[in-house]
Write an enzyme that holds these catalytic residues in place. Structure first.
Site, mmCIF file in Angstrom:
data_model
loop_
_atom_site.group_PDB
_atom_site.id
_atom_site.type_symbol
_atom_site.label_atom_id
_atom_site.label_comp_id
_atom_site.label_asym_id
_atom_site.label_seq_id
_atom_site.Cartn_x
_atom_site.Cartn_y
_atom_site.Cartn_z
ATOM 1 N N ASP A 9 0.864 -1.170 0.000
ATOM 2 C CA ASP A 9 0.000 0.000 0.000
ATOM 3 C C ASP A 9 0.911 1.234 0.000
ATOM 4 O O ASP A 9 2.108 1.128 0.298
ATOM 5 C CB ASP A 9 -0.888 -0.047 1.253
ATOM 6 C CG ASP A 9 -1.639 1.242 1.490
ATOM 7 O OD1 ASP A 9 -2.367 1.678 0.586
ATOM 8 O OD2 ASP A 9 -1.479 1.821 2.584
ATOM 9 N N ASP A 11 -0.190 5.173 0.895
ATOM 10 C CA ASP A 11 -0.455 6.137 1.964
ATOM 11 C C ASP A 11 -0.524 5.435 3.312
ATOM 12 O O ASP A 11 -1.307 4.494 3.482
ATOM 13 C CB ASP A 11 -1.787 6.862 1.722
ATOM 14 C CG ASP A 11 -1.793 7.689 0.452
ATOM 15 O OD1 ASP A 11 -2.237 8.842 0.519
ATOM 16 O OD2 ASP A 11 -1.364 7.201 -0.607
#
Length: 213
Positions: A9, A11
């Site tokens: 991922d 953020d």
């Protein structure tokens, strides 16, 4: 288990983007005369893509007559200001370099729009992240927690999901990994805390990027 492929991922996992996201959210809200939000509010709103971020930030969400204008303003402002305060979390560049040096394949899948995702990866991780995929549902690839972006990343890397692992900071990431049939490592320096992650099914945790090694 020694993994060969790492799907990250973005953020809250590789980059601390919260300050720039909050600044753009509040700029867009101000432009429409709407009340602004605290950093903690925005932290809770992120994870499901920028449209849902703004639906949570705007009073009455998409039903608000000013929503589309606020959303368009957010997108424009964020593309111009996504590098103002955003930085990799401490230890992330070193961990990625060590994984890469060890022969691992590295990719990013994000619910941030595609252009912003790829720009941030080019800026911060040009030598380590091979594939970066953001939100582009218009092309028929569903955003997380659907597994589509993960499968697209594996396909672009030219690898199968054997010996692959997903690394993220949220409930969306746990669900994405499950839907893709991958084990999940949940990081504890991101936008969600341990108790929240446990409630959403997290089993494996790391508290520093060096633990990936």
């Amino acid at each position: 288990m020694r993994y060969q492929t790492y799907i990250f991922d973005l953020d809250g996992t590789l980059l601390d983007t919260l300050g720039d996201l909050a600044a753009s959210v509040n700029y867009a809200l101000r432009s429409q005369g709407m009340p602004e939000h605290s950093l903690d509010d925005v932290r809770r709103f992120v994870g499901n893509g920028v449209r849902l971020l703004m639906e949570r930030a705007v009073p009455n969400g998409a039903a608000n007559p000013g929503f589309n204008a606020a959303f368009a303003t957010f997108r424009q402002h964020y593309m111009e200001h996504s590098l103002d305060t955003t930085r990799p979390y401490e230890g992330i560049p070193e961990a990625l370099a060590a994984l890469k040096a060890g022969g691992c394949r590295l990719a990013v899948v994000s619910n941030k729009f595609m252009t912003a995702t790829q720009e941030l990866i080019r800026h911060f991780f040009p030598d380590t992240i091979e594939v970066a995929i953001g939100e582009h549902e218009a092309e028929g690839i569903r955003k997380k927690p659907a597994p589509d972006t993960v499968f697209a990343a594996l396909d672009q890397l030219g690898v199968g999901k054997e010996q692959a692992v997903y690394v993220g900071d949220s409930d969306v990431d746990i669900q994405t990994a499950s839907n893709a049939g991958l084990p999940c490592i949940s990081v504890l320096w991101g936008f969600r805390d341990r108790d929240f992650l446990i409630q959403h099914g997290a089993k494996t945790f790391i508290s520093a990027p060096s633990e990936l090694l």
